[in-house]
Design a protein around this motif. Sequence first.
Motif, PDB file in Angstrom:
ATOM      1  N   UNK A 133      34.312  36.292  31.765  1.00  0.00           N
ATOM      2  CA  UNK A 133      34.824  37.485  33.128  1.00  0.00           C
ATOM      3  C   UNK A 133      34.488  37.456  34.017  1.00  0.00           C
ATOM      4  N   UNK A 134      33.010  37.207  34.303  1.00  0.00           N
ATOM      5  CA  UNK A 134      32.734  36.848  35.872  1.00  0.00           C
ATOM      6  C   UNK A 134      31.496  35.100  35.616  1.00  0.00           C
ATOM      7  N   UNK A 135      31.535  34.991  37.018  1.00  0.00           N
ATOM      8  CA  UNK A 135      31.408  33.267  37.184  1.00  0.00           C
ATOM      9  C   UNK A 135      31.294  32.903  38.754  1.00  0.00           C
ATOM     10  N   UNK A 169      26.399  44.324  41.421  1.00  0.00           N
ATOM     11  CA  UNK A 169      27.267  45.418  41.426  1.00  0.00           C
ATOM     12  C   UNK A 169      28.744  44.395  41.400  1.00  0.00           C
ATOM     13  N   UNK A 170      28.812  42.918  42.281  1.00  0.00           N
ATOM     14  CA  UNK A 170      29.430  42.408  42.146  1.00  0.00           C
ATOM     15  C   UNK A 170      30.679  42.309  40.759  1.00  0.00           C
ATOM     16  N   UNK A 171      29.845  41.467  39.239  1.00  0.00           N
ATOM     17  CA  UNK A 171      29.799  41.516  38.160  1.00  0.00           C
ATOM     18  C   UNK A 171      30.730  43.288  37.812  1.00  0.00           C
ATOM     19  N   UNK A 172      29.956  44.512  37.481  1.00  0.00           N
ATOM     20  CA  UNK A 172      30.717  45.865  37.523  1.00  0.00           C
ATOM     21  C   UNK A 172      31.356  45.886  38.084  1.00  0.00           C
ATOM     22  N   UNK A 208      38.383  30.285  40.722  1.00  0.00           N
ATOM     23  CA  UNK A 208      38.968  30.892  39.181  1.00  0.00           C
ATOM     24  C   UNK A 208      39.330  30.330  38.202  1.00  0.00           C
ATOM     25  N   UNK A 209      38.761  29.394  38.033  1.00  0.00           N
ATOM     26  CA  UNK A 209      38.898  28.842  37.049  1.00  0.00           C
ATOM     27  C   UNK A 209      38.232  29.354  35.633  1.00  0.00           C
ATOM     28  N   UNK A 210      37.512  30.216  35.531  1.00  0.00           N
ATOM     29  CA  UNK A 210      36.759  30.749  34.581  1.00  0.00           C
ATOM     30  C   UNK A 210      37.929  32.071  34.578  1.00  0.00           C
ATOM     31  N   UNK A 258      29.939  41.665  31.597  1.00  0.00           N
ATOM     32  CA  UNK A 258      31.100  40.248  31.427  1.00  0.00           C
ATOM     33  C   UNK A 258      31.979  41.194  29.962  1.00  0.00           C
ATOM     34  N   UNK A 259      33.025  40.780  30.064  1.00  0.00           N
ATOM     35  CA  UNK A 259      33.952  41.523  28.889  1.00  0.00           C
ATOM     36  C   UNK A 259      34.345  39.990  28.463  1.00  0.00           C
ATOM     37  N   UNK A 260      35.133  40.114  27.354  1.00  0.00           N
ATOM     38  CA  UNK A 260      36.176  39.479  26.246  1.00  0.00           C
ATOM     39  C   UNK A 260      36.993  40.462  25.782  1.00  0.00           C
ATOM     40  N   UNK A 261      38.161  39.528  25.899  1.00  0.00           N
ATOM     41  CA  UNK A 261      39.633  40.945  25.225  1.00  0.00           C
ATOM     42  C   UNK A 261      40.441  40.157  24.368  1.00  0.00           C
TER      43      UNK A 261
END
Length: 265
Positions: free
Chosen positions: A173-175, A186-189, A226-228, A259-262
């Motif tokens: 979710x962040x790469x 800051x960007x990842x959050x 954005x591949x991830x 980071x998160x999974x859904x």
Amino acid sequence: MSTLPTYFLSHGGGPWPFMMDQVGDRYGKLDASLRDIPCQIGVTPKAVLVITAHWEGRDFMLSASPKPPMIYDYGGFPPHTYEVQYPAPGSPELAAQVQQLLEAGGHRAVLDPQRGYDHGTFSAMYPVYPKADVPIVQLSLKYGLDPQTHVEVGRLLAPLRDQGVLIIGSGLSYHNLRAFNAQGAAASHAFDQWLQQTMALPPAQRTAQLLEWERAPAARMAHPREEHLLPLMVVLGAAETDTASMPYHEDAFMGALAVSSFRFG
């Protein structure tokens, strides 16, 4: 068999499941969330279709080997991680079925009988099925990384959920590997909070907002390329009207990142 959910997994870094002695508790939460997936779905799937962030083609590509080899697509890790084996069988039959589904929907798909398991696949799947006894087929992304195209492909895959196939998107979710530390906190959050809010929207609004992901806070800081993120588009498309939940989240991954999974359905 009941309709299986779909998952977008933030797969962690490199061959982490095979380095638990070295990484300590750093991946404990991710490991636990992956090991819980069989309990969540309650059945052993006929096969797993993994949409991997680590494979792209001019057309959609499908791994079609009955015994996929290994691809060690990482660098700077201990020597033993270049000898890791995850001998889950492939499924040429499922690969051919997915090819037919995509081409019937207007998306050319090509079978690759040589493609092996990349670390986005074997590192994510080893905690889920450590015995490597569930067949796996990998599906690539398509050059251009068009969100709408990948959602459409997910919609074409939806019937597989009623046929015992577990659909998993493996990415992160962040790469941003140039800011994979406190510099990217800051960007990842900001981006993760937007993702969580988007996943909670009604289905049609959720899809529309995800397709416009570049408008999200810190979008291009979170995903310079954005591949991830694109595997999320596919698994959402395959479960577009289902409720989303968040089986995994960390606020301090690698010390600072969100980071998160859904899960859908």
